[in-house]
Design a protein around this motif. Structure first.
Motif, PDB file in Angstrom:
ATOM      1  N   VAL A  90       9.032   2.442  -0.099  1.00  0.00           N
ATOM      2  CA  VAL A  90       9.483   1.633   1.038  1.00  0.00           C
ATOM      3  C   VAL A  90      10.357   0.460   0.610  1.00  0.00           C
ATOM      4  CG1 VAL A  90       7.603   2.283   2.581  1.00  0.00           C
ATOM      5  CG2 VAL A  90       7.315   0.328   1.067  1.00  0.00           C
ATOM      6  N   PHE A  91      10.075  -0.139  -0.544  1.00  0.00           N
ATOM      7  CA  PHE A  91      10.898  -1.271  -0.974  1.00  0.00           C
ATOM      8  C   PHE A  91      12.318  -0.816  -1.298  1.00  0.00           C
ATOM      9  CE2 PHE A  91       6.639  -3.026  -2.145  1.00  0.00           C
ATOM     10  CZ  PHE A  91       6.649  -4.046  -1.208  1.00  0.00           C
ATOM     11  N   ARG A  92      12.433   0.304  -1.965  1.00  0.00           N
ATOM     12  CA  ARG A  92      13.756   0.853  -2.270  1.00  0.00           C
ATOM     13  C   ARG A  92      14.483   1.218  -0.966  1.00  0.00           C
ATOM     14  NH1 ARG A  92      16.300   2.676  -6.462  1.00  0.00           N
ATOM     15  NH2 ARG A  92      14.522   2.520  -7.850  1.00  0.00           N
ATOM     16  N   ALA A  93      13.758   1.797  -0.019  1.00  0.00           N
ATOM     17  CA  ALA A  93      14.385   2.232   1.229  1.00  0.00           C
ATOM     18  C   ALA A  93      14.894   1.055   2.056  1.00  0.00           C
ATOM     19  CB  ALA A  93      13.395   3.062   2.047  1.00  0.00           C
ATOM     20  N   PHE A  97      15.400  -2.224   1.009  1.00  0.00           N
ATOM     21  CA  PHE A  97      16.287  -3.165   0.333  1.00  0.00           C
ATOM     22  C   PHE A  97      17.519  -2.512  -0.288  1.00  0.00           C
ATOM     23  CE2 PHE A  97      12.256  -5.578   0.353  1.00  0.00           C
ATOM     24  CZ  PHE A  97      12.704  -6.637   1.115  1.00  0.00           C
ATOM     25  N   LEU A  98      17.418  -1.241  -0.680  1.00  0.00           N
ATOM     26  CA  LEU A  98      18.562  -0.564  -1.294  1.00  0.00           C
ATOM     27  C   LEU A  98      19.126   0.558  -0.427  1.00  0.00           C
ATOM     28  CD1 LEU A  98      17.289  -0.321  -4.981  1.00  0.00           C
ATOM     29  CD2 LEU A  98      18.808  -2.037  -3.982  1.00  0.00           C
ATOM     30  N   GLY A  99      18.337   1.010   0.533  1.00  0.00           N
ATOM     31  CA  GLY A  99      18.822   2.041   1.443  1.00  0.00           C
ATOM     32  C   GLY A  99      18.666   3.456   0.933  1.00  0.00           C
ATOM     33  N   THR A 100      17.927   3.638  -0.150  1.00  0.00           N
ATOM     34  CA  THR A 100      17.718   4.978  -0.686  1.00  0.00           C
ATOM     35  C   THR A 100      16.233   5.225  -0.900  1.00  0.00           C
ATOM     36  OG1 THR A 100      17.959   4.194  -2.957  1.00  0.00           O
ATOM     37  CG2 THR A 100      19.945   5.005  -1.868  1.00  0.00           C
ATOM     38  N   LYS A 101      15.885   6.504  -0.943  1.00  0.00           N
ATOM     39  CA  LYS A 101      14.477   6.850  -1.124  1.00  0.00           C
ATOM     40  C   LYS A 101      14.074   6.914  -2.587  1.00  0.00           C
ATOM     41  CE  LYS A 101      14.615  10.569   1.163  1.00  0.00           C
ATOM     42  NZ  LYS A 101      14.226  11.849   1.701  1.00  0.00           N
ATOM     43  N   ASP A 102      15.004   7.269  -3.456  1.00  0.00           N
ATOM     44  CA  ASP A 102      14.648   7.358  -4.870  1.00  0.00           C
ATOM     45  C   ASP A 102      15.846   7.009  -5.749  1.00  0.00           C
ATOM     46  OD1 ASP A 102      14.514  10.814  -4.215  1.00  0.00           O
ATOM     47  OD2 ASP A 102      16.222   9.791  -5.101  1.00  0.00           O
ATOM     48  N   ALA A 103      15.590   6.861  -7.020  1.00  0.00           N
ATOM     49  CA  ALA A 103      16.630   6.429  -7.949  1.00  0.00           C
ATOM     50  C   ALA A 103      17.797   7.399  -7.993  1.00  0.00           C
ATOM     51  CB  ALA A 103      16.026   6.259  -9.350  1.00  0.00           C
ATOM     52  N   GLU A 104      17.523   8.697  -7.809  1.00  0.00           N
ATOM     53  CA  GLU A 104      18.610   9.683  -7.841  1.00  0.00           C
ATOM     54  C   GLU A 104      19.601   9.427  -6.709  1.00  0.00           C
ATOM     55  OE1 GLU A 104      18.971  14.438  -7.367  1.00  0.00           O
ATOM     56  OE2 GLU A 104      17.398  13.687  -8.695  1.00  0.00           O
ATOM     57  N   LEU A 112       0.832  -1.216   0.000  1.00  0.00           N
ATOM     58  CA  LEU A 112       0.000   0.000   0.000  1.00  0.00           C
ATOM     59  C   LEU A 112       0.859   1.257   0.000  1.00  0.00           C
ATOM     60  CD1 LEU A 112      -2.922  -0.881   2.427  1.00  0.00           C
ATOM     61  CD2 LEU A 112      -3.109  -0.302   0.009  1.00  0.00           C
ATOM     62  N   HIS A 113       1.887   1.286   0.845  1.00  0.00           N
ATOM     63  CA  HIS A 113       2.782   2.449   0.866  1.00  0.00           C
ATOM     64  C   HIS A 113       3.438   2.638  -0.497  1.00  0.00           C
ATOM     65  CE1 HIS A 113       2.956   4.234   4.875  1.00  0.00           C
ATOM     66  NE2 HIS A 113       2.697   3.025   5.354  1.00  0.00           N
ATOM     67  N   GLN A 114       3.909   1.543  -1.074  1.00  0.00           N
ATOM     68  CA  GLN A 114       4.581   1.619  -2.373  1.00  0.00           C
ATOM     69  C   GLN A 114       3.631   2.159  -3.437  1.00  0.00           C
ATOM     70  OE1 GLN A 114       7.914   0.788  -2.534  1.00  0.00           O
ATOM     71  NE2 GLN A 114       7.967   1.539  -4.627  1.00  0.00           N
TER      72      GLN A 114
END
Length: 195
Positions: free
Chosen positions: A179-182, A184-191, A171-173
């Motif tokens: 949230v998945f990027r945050a 699993f990857l530790g960042t909020k956005d692709a930039e 739902l958040h995504q």
């Protein structure tokens, strides 16, 4: 929107917990059938790995000072949970991430539930009839039966937690909160990935 990324320790522990515990929950469907003994053995050993990851998680919670986020059982935390519930009843999602309030409380419920599964699972490992512990006695068989029942009932709570947790993340995504990027990857956005 989520204001901060998760730190690398929390992200790695989340990956370890989500992988082992999801495997254990789904694998649990096959362990009660006597014709699937190999699944039970795999369930035992992955369960011990999950218990070890949970032990490290508890140490991390202590070292990283997360207990006030995960267990907000004081007046301030309860008021923040109440505010988050009000947001939910207005049809919006509370802020995701490492926040005191409903998200932190729900993560804490998950840690407690999975810890209950881990403790009963490790105890079962040591008393299982024909197995590795004090299981040759009738007391071992009785302990196995009791612990297995408790383990099964806790697994029902674990399923409720897992379904709600994954649903909330989806739902958040879909609402634009990465949230998945945050996690699993530790960042909020692709930039942020390029830095």
């Amino acid at each position: 929107m989520q204001e901060t990324s998760w730190n690398s320790g929390t992200r790695w522990l989340h990956i370890g917990l989500s992988t082992t515990l999801t495997f254990e929950l789904f694998g649990g469907f096959w362990v009660s059938d006597p014709n699937t003994r190999m699944y039970f053995i795999i369930h035992e050993w992955v369960g011990l790995l999950a218990a070890a990851v949970l032990l490290v998680e508890w140490l991390w919670i202590y070292a990283d000072g997360q207990s006030s986020v995960l267990f907000p059982w004081n007046a301030n935390g309860l008021s923040m949970m109440k505010a988050d519930m009000a947001i939910l009843f207005k049809g919006r999602l509370p802020q995701a991430g490492r926040t005191v309030g409903l998200p932190g409380f729900w993560h804490g419920i998950g840690i407690l539930t999975m810890t209950g599964l881990a403790i009963t699972g490790v105890l079962i490992f040591f008393v299982i009839p024909g197995g590795r512990g004090a299981s040759s006695s009738s007391a071992g068989a009785a302990a196995f039966t009791t612990l297995s029942g408790v383990h099964r009932y806790i697994s029902y709570m674990a399923w409720v937690y897992w379904i709600a947790h994954v649903s909330a993340a989806v739902l958040h995504q879909t609402q634009g909160d990465p949230v998945f990027r945050a996690i699993f990857l530790g960042t909020k956005d692709a930039e942020d990935d390029r830095h």
